[in-house]
Design an enzyme around this catalytic site. Structure first.
Site, mmCIF file in Angstrom:
data_model
loop_
_atom_site.group_PDB
_atom_site.id
_atom_site.type_symbol
_atom_site.label_atom_id
_atom_site.label_comp_id
_atom_site.label_asym_id
_atom_site.label_seq_id
_atom_site.Cartn_x
_atom_site.Cartn_y
_atom_site.Cartn_z
ATOM 1 N N HIS A 69 -3.005 -17.387 8.716
ATOM 2 C CA HIS A 69 -4.150 -16.421 8.611
ATOM 3 C C HIS A 69 -5.084 -16.282 7.090
ATOM 4 O O HIS A 69 -5.107 -14.577 6.955
ATOM 5 C CB HIS A 69 -3.359 -14.738 8.986
ATOM 6 C CG HIS A 69 -2.665 -15.323 10.043
ATOM 7 N ND1 HIS A 69 -3.370 -14.779 11.886
ATOM 8 C CD2 HIS A 69 -1.170 -15.278 9.882
ATOM 9 C CE1 HIS A 69 -2.094 -15.287 12.139
ATOM 10 N NE2 HIS A 69 -1.496 -15.401 11.437
ATOM 11 N N HIS A 79 1.884 -13.744 16.732
ATOM 12 C CA HIS A 79 1.289 -12.878 15.491
ATOM 13 C C HIS A 79 1.881 -11.382 15.449
ATOM 14 O O HIS A 79 2.167 -10.807 14.620
ATOM 15 C CB HIS A 79 -0.187 -12.925 15.010
ATOM 16 C CG HIS A 79 -0.901 -12.419 14.398
ATOM 17 N ND1 HIS A 79 -0.026 -12.619 12.410
ATOM 18 C CD2 HIS A 79 -1.741 -11.963 13.964
ATOM 19 C CE1 HIS A 79 -0.984 -12.106 11.710
ATOM 20 N NE2 HIS A 79 -1.938 -11.391 12.111
ATOM 21 N N HIS A 207 -5.586 -5.508 16.992
ATOM 22 C CA HIS A 207 -4.299 -6.787 17.399
ATOM 23 C C HIS A 207 -3.110 -6.339 18.443
ATOM 24 O O HIS A 207 -2.770 -6.964 19.142
ATOM 25 C CB HIS A 207 -3.214 -6.778 16.047
ATOM 26 C CG HIS A 207 -4.320 -7.554 14.475
ATOM 27 N ND1 HIS A 207 -5.705 -7.041 14.126
ATOM 28 C CD2 HIS A 207 -3.898 -8.696 14.261
ATOM 29 C CE1 HIS A 207 -5.351 -8.031 13.610
ATOM 30 N NE2 HIS A 207 -4.731 -8.987 13.743
#
Length: 262
Positions: A69, A79, A207
């Site tokens: 990343h 992730h 995320h």
């Protein structure tokens, strides 16, 4: 003329331009810095193996050392904890990596407030003007942050209270993940979440919701000012790392030119 032949001819004539959305990758590329006790990835570096010398008389080559990343990169579902049973970067279907680019320009708002957060109302207002976000699109948030891409301190913009960079509200991240048929989001900042997102509920909501709903993120984009609000096509090209949670990526867009050759 077939559609592919027409595309090739349009690229050759300049009627379709290729716009590189990727930041250059080097040891100086600004990277995310997590506070203690969290561990950080290594920065990008090259290790010379040979350079037209005894180890390699006719060639020059390097080993590369980098975190997944780093720089302009893609986040795969695996992730994040909410996407841990999802795809790694090698398993992402190629069709999800090419699609319509929709650009939401909030550079003025981010210039006035580096902690600016895109909310649902902003996206709805954009759709009222340009139409509903299409299937398989990438929502690209333009904040003007790319101007700081070669200045680590300004790019990360941290003080004693933490980093201050724009992003998404938790409600917007959830809504995009669950209510819009996007492939993912793209940002000009170091990560897909706002700098202060660690203090949101849930922490790091872009995320949490996007990767947890089999959608993706791309970061550290540039040249979004060269794309129209709609009509461009984006191509995201990560390395297909088996087991990888993400990858540095080359990202570009195809844009129709009003005047061929420009």
């Amino acid at each position: 003329m077939t559609q592919l032949a027409h595309l090739i001819e349009s690229l050759a004539s300049g009627r379709i331009a290729l716009v590189d959305l990727t930041n250059r990758l080097s040891a100086d590329t600004p990277t995310l810095r997590l506070p203690e006790p969290f561990a950080n990835l290594i920065d990008f570096s090259l290790e010379q193996v040979s350079a037209y010398d005894a180890p390699g008389p006719f060639w020059k080559h390097h080993n590369i050392h980098t975190g997944e990343h780093i720089g302009t990169h893609l986040d795969a579902p695996v992730h994040w904890a909410t996407g841990k049973d999802g795809d790694d970067v090698s398993q992402i279907p190629p069709a999800r990596l090419v699609g319509p680019a929709v650009v939401l320009d909030f550079s003025a708002e981010a210039a006035a407030d580096p902690d600016f957060l895109l909310d649902i109302r902003h996206v709805v207002a954009w759709e009222d003007a340009y139409g509903e976000i299409p299937e398989n699109a990438w929502l690209l948030l333009r904040t003007g942050w790319a101007q700081y891409a070669n200045d680590r301190e300004r790019f990360l913009n941290a003080d004693d209270d933490g980093p201050h960079t724009p992003g998404f509200t938790a409600q917007c991240a959830q809504w995009l993940a669950e209510e819009r048929p996007i492939s993912g989001v793209g940002v000009e900042t170091v990560g897909i979440d706002a700098g202060a997102a660690g203090g949101m509920e849930p922490p790091f909501p872009a995320h949490h919701y996007l990767l947890g709903n089999n959608k993706y993120g791309i970061t550290s984009l540039r040249n979004l000012d060269r794309l129209p609000p709609t009509g461009a096509v984006i191509v995201v090209a990560p390395l297909p790392i088996v087991g990888g949670t993400g990858s540095p990526s080359r990202v570009f867009a195809m844009v129709e030119n009003e005047v061929p050759g420009i």
